[in-house]
Design an enzyme around this catalytic site. Structure first.
Site, mmCIF file in Angstrom:
data_model
loop_
_atom_site.group_PDB
_atom_site.id
_atom_site.type_symbol
_atom_site.label_atom_id
_atom_site.label_comp_id
_atom_site.label_asym_id
_atom_site.label_seq_id
_atom_site.Cartn_x
_atom_site.Cartn_y
_atom_site.Cartn_z
ATOM 1 N NE ARG A 288 -11.259 -13.701 -21.894
ATOM 2 C CZ ARG A 288 -10.709 -13.552 -23.097
ATOM 3 N NH1 ARG A 288 -9.638 -12.801 -23.263
ATOM 4 N NH2 ARG A 288 -11.244 -14.150 -24.160
ATOM 5 C CD GLU B 292 -11.070 -6.011 -20.659
ATOM 6 O OE1 GLU B 292 -11.518 -6.068 -21.811
ATOM 7 O OE2 GLU B 292 -10.225 -6.796 -20.219
ATOM 8 C CG HIS C 150 -9.153 -7.447 -24.231
ATOM 9 N ND1 HIS C 150 -10.050 -7.950 -23.334
ATOM 10 C CD2 HIS C 150 -8.675 -8.531 -24.909
ATOM 11 C CE1 HIS C 150 -10.129 -9.258 -23.457
ATOM 12 N NE2 HIS C 150 -9.290 -9.643 -24.408
HETATM 13 P P1 NAD Z 1 -4.781 -22.582 -23.936
HETATM 14 O O1 NAD Z 1 -6.041 -23.305 -23.648
HETATM 15 O O2 NAD Z 1 -3.945 -23.015 -25.078
HETATM 16 O O3 NAD Z 1 -3.857 -22.583 -22.627
HETATM 17 C C1 NAD Z 1 -4.342 -22.365 -21.341
HETATM 18 C C2 NAD Z 1 -3.560 -23.244 -20.405
HETATM 19 O O4 NAD Z 1 -3.985 -22.957 -19.079
HETATM 20 C C3 NAD Z 1 -3.801 -24.748 -20.647
HETATM 21 O O5 NAD Z 1 -2.580 -25.401 -20.909
HETATM 22 C C4 NAD Z 1 -4.433 -25.219 -19.356
HETATM 23 O O6 NAD Z 1 -3.969 -26.522 -18.990
HETATM 24 C C5 NAD Z 1 -3.939 -24.176 -18.365
HETATM 25 N N1 NAD Z 1 -4.740 -24.083 -17.163
HETATM 26 C C6 NAD Z 1 -6.070 -24.295 -17.008
HETATM 27 N N2 NAD Z 1 -6.412 -24.110 -15.718
HETATM 28 C C7 NAD Z 1 -5.279 -23.777 -15.069
HETATM 29 C C8 NAD Z 1 -4.971 -23.456 -13.714
HETATM 30 N N3 NAD Z 1 -5.916 -23.458 -12.765
HETATM 31 N N4 NAD Z 1 -3.697 -23.136 -13.394
HETATM 32 C C9 NAD Z 1 -2.735 -23.107 -14.352
HETATM 33 N N5 NAD Z 1 -2.946 -23.433 -15.636
HETATM 34 C C10 NAD Z 1 -4.206 -23.755 -15.981
HETATM 35 O O7 NAD Z 1 -5.192 -21.046 -24.061
HETATM 36 P P2 NAD Z 1 -4.393 -19.884 -24.820
HETATM 37 O O8 NAD Z 1 -4.843 -19.821 -26.223
HETATM 38 O O9 NAD Z 1 -2.940 -20.012 -24.508
HETATM 39 O O10 NAD Z 1 -5.027 -18.604 -24.097
HETATM 40 C C11 NAD Z 1 -4.643 -18.249 -22.768
HETATM 41 C C12 NAD Z 1 -5.450 -17.055 -22.289
HETATM 42 O O11 NAD Z 1 -5.245 -15.930 -23.148
HETATM 43 C C13 NAD Z 1 -6.967 -17.260 -22.254
HETATM 44 O O12 NAD Z 1 -7.475 -16.703 -21.059
HETATM 45 C C14 NAD Z 1 -7.472 -16.419 -23.382
HETATM 46 O O13 NAD Z 1 -8.773 -15.989 -23.143
HETATM 47 C C15 NAD Z 1 -6.475 -15.275 -23.354
HETATM 48 N N6 NAD Z 1 -6.430 -14.481 -24.592
HETATM 49 C C16 NAD Z 1 -6.346 -13.136 -24.507
HETATM 50 C C17 NAD Z 1 -6.316 -12.357 -25.671
HETATM 51 C C18 NAD Z 1 -6.166 -10.860 -25.601
HETATM 52 O O14 NAD Z 1 -6.644 -10.173 -26.505
HETATM 53 N N7 NAD Z 1 -5.511 -10.332 -24.608
HETATM 54 C C19 NAD Z 1 -6.393 -12.968 -26.925
HETATM 55 C C20 NAD Z 1 -6.444 -14.354 -26.982
HETATM 56 C C21 NAD Z 1 -6.454 -15.118 -25.813
#
Ligand code: NAD
Length: 303
Positions: free
Chosen positions: A229, A258, A276
Site C-alpha cells: 500500500r 494514486e 496498482h
Molecule cells: P496477509 O495478511 O496475508 O499478510 C500480511 C502480513 O503482515 C501478516 O503476516 C501480518 O502478520 C504482517 N504484519 C502486520 N503488521 C505488521 C507490522 N507492523 N510489521 C510487519 N509485519 C506486519 O496479507 P497479504 O495478502 O500478504 O497482503 C499484503 C499486502 O498486499 C496488503 O497491504 C494488501 O493490501 C496488499 N495487496 C496489494 C495488491 C496490489 O494490487 N498491489 C493486491 C493485493 C494485496
C-alpha cells in the site's frame, strides 16, 4: 434473497450466485442510485469501488452481508457493519500469486534495468554500458510482512538462489523458519538486505515504516519494492535516497496518492512504476469472483 453486484465481478462468480439468489449486476452504479435501491437487497458485492458508506449501510434495511472481492476493506465502513450486525466478507487469498509475481517482476526490472533499457531502445539509444545490472542469485531478500504474498515471493526468490530474511512481529520464529526464512528484527532486515520487499497492511504501525532513518541504514545499492500500500514508504525520504544515490532503485505498484501524476518519483530513471496492478490478472479476478460468491453464499445460507 437478492444480491446487488455493484462492480465488475468475474462471470464465473455471478453464475454461482445466480444458482442461489436473484442477482442484479449494476457495474459503475452511482452512490445516489445505490442509496435509492439498497433496501431491496440482502447482500451487496463491490471491488475497490464503490464505497459502502455508513449512509448506504443504514439505508440497507435488509442488508445482511457486504462483500469485497479482493483484498483490503478500505472502501467498506466495517465498524458500521459490525454495529448493525451486517457481515463483511472478502477474498484476500485470490490475488496472492499475482501480486507476488508482480513484485518479483519489479525486482528483476530494477536489478537488470529492464524498463530503462526498453525506454532507451525505443528512443533509438544503444547505451549498453549504462545498463550494467546486478544478479539476484546469491543475494539476500528481506521480506517485511510474511503473510500470503510475502511467503509466495519468498518461494520464488528461493528458486532464484536468494536467501531469505523476514520481519513479521505477529508470527513466531518457528512459523517463519518453516518457510525457509530467517526471522529478524526490522532493523536487522534493513541492514542486511540487498532487496527489501514490503507486504504489510497499511495500519498505524506500518505507516511510513520505511522512512529517512531506514533508508540511511540500508546497504548502498539496495533495492526497495512496494506492492502493498502507498503510505508504507515515506515517498519524500525515498526521493532523497534516490537523489543521493544511496539506493540502487525502487519498484513501486502503489503510491501515497494514486494516480501519482504529480509525484517527484516520476523524475527518477531508476524507479519502475506500475499502476496498482498487483491483482490485475485474469486468473486472480476469476478466483476473486468465485471466492467472493462462495463467501456470500456461506454468509447468507449458514447461520
Ligand atoms: P496477509 O495478511 O496475508 O499478510 C500480511 C502480513 O503482515 C501478516 O503476516 C501480518 O502478520 C504482517 N504484519 C502486520 N503488521 C505488521 C507490522 N507492523 N510489521 C510487519 N509485519 C506486519 O496479507 P497479504 O495478502 O500478504 O497482503 C499484503 C499486502 O498486499 C496488503 O497491504 C494488501 O493490501 C496488499 N495487496 C496489494 C495488491 C496490489 O494490487 N498491489 C493486491 C493485493 C494485496
Amino acid at each position: 434473497m437478492k444480491i446487488l453486484v455493484a462492480s465488475d465481478i468475474a462471470e464465473e462468480g455471478i453464475s454461482k450466485l445466480k444458482k442461489e439468489f436473484e442477482v442484479d449486476v449494476k457495474k459503475g452504479i452511482s452512490k445516489e442510485e445505490i442509496l435509492s435501491i439498497i433496501e431491496n437487497y440482502d447482500g451487496v458485492i463491490v471491488r475497490s469501488k464503490p464505497n459502502i458508506t455508513e449512509e448506504i449501510i443504514k439505508k440497507g434495511k435488509n442488508l445482511k452481508v457486504v462483500a469485497r472481492a479482493g483484498v483490503g476493506l478500505d472502501n467498506v465502513d466495517v465498524n458500521c457493519c459490525k454495529g448493525l450486525g451486517v457481515k463483511v466478507v472478502n477474498s484476500p487469498q485470490a490475488s496472492s500469486d499475482s501480486v507476488a509475481e508482480l513484485a518479483f517482476g519489479l525486482m528483476l526490472s530494477v536489478s537488470r534495468n529492464i524498463a530503462r533499457a526498453d525506454r532507451l531502445t525505443r528512443e533509438k539509444r544503444w547505451e549498453k554500458k549504462s545498463l550494467m545490472g546486478y544478479e539476484l542469485n546469491g543475494k539476500t531478500l528481506g521480506i517485511v510482512g510474511f503473510g500470503r504474498i510475502g511467503r509466495n515471493i519468498g518461494r520464488m526468490a528461493k528458486a532464484c538462489g536468494m536467501s531469505l530474511i523476514a520481519y513479521d512481529p505477529l508470527l513466531t520464529d518457528e512459523q517463519i523458519k518453516s518457510c525457509e526464512a530467517e526471522p529478524v528484527t526490522l532493523e536487522k532486515l534493513i541492514e542486511k538486505s540487498d532487496v527489501i520487499t514490503l507486504h504489510v497492511p497499511l495500519i498505524d504501525s506500518t505507516r511510513h515504516m520505511i522512512s529517512e532513518k531506514e533508508f540511511q541504514k540500508m546497504k548502498n545499492n539496495a533495492i526497495i519494492i512496494n506492492t502493498s500500500r502507498g503510505g508504507i514508504i515515506d515517498e519524500d525520504a525515498l526521493c532523497k535516497a534516490l537523489s543521493s544515490g544511496k539506493i540502487l532503485g525502487a519498484g513501486l505498484d502503489v503510491f501515497e496518492e494514486e494516480p501519482p501524476m504529480n509525484s517527484k518519483l516520476l523524475e527518477y530513471d531508476n524507479v519502475v512504476l506500475t499502476q496498482h496492478i498487483g491483482a490485475s490478472t485474469h486468473e486472480a479476478q476469476k478466483r476473486a469472483g468465485i471466492m467472493i460468491a462462495e463467501e456470500v453464499i456461506k454468509a447468507l445460507k449458514c447461520k
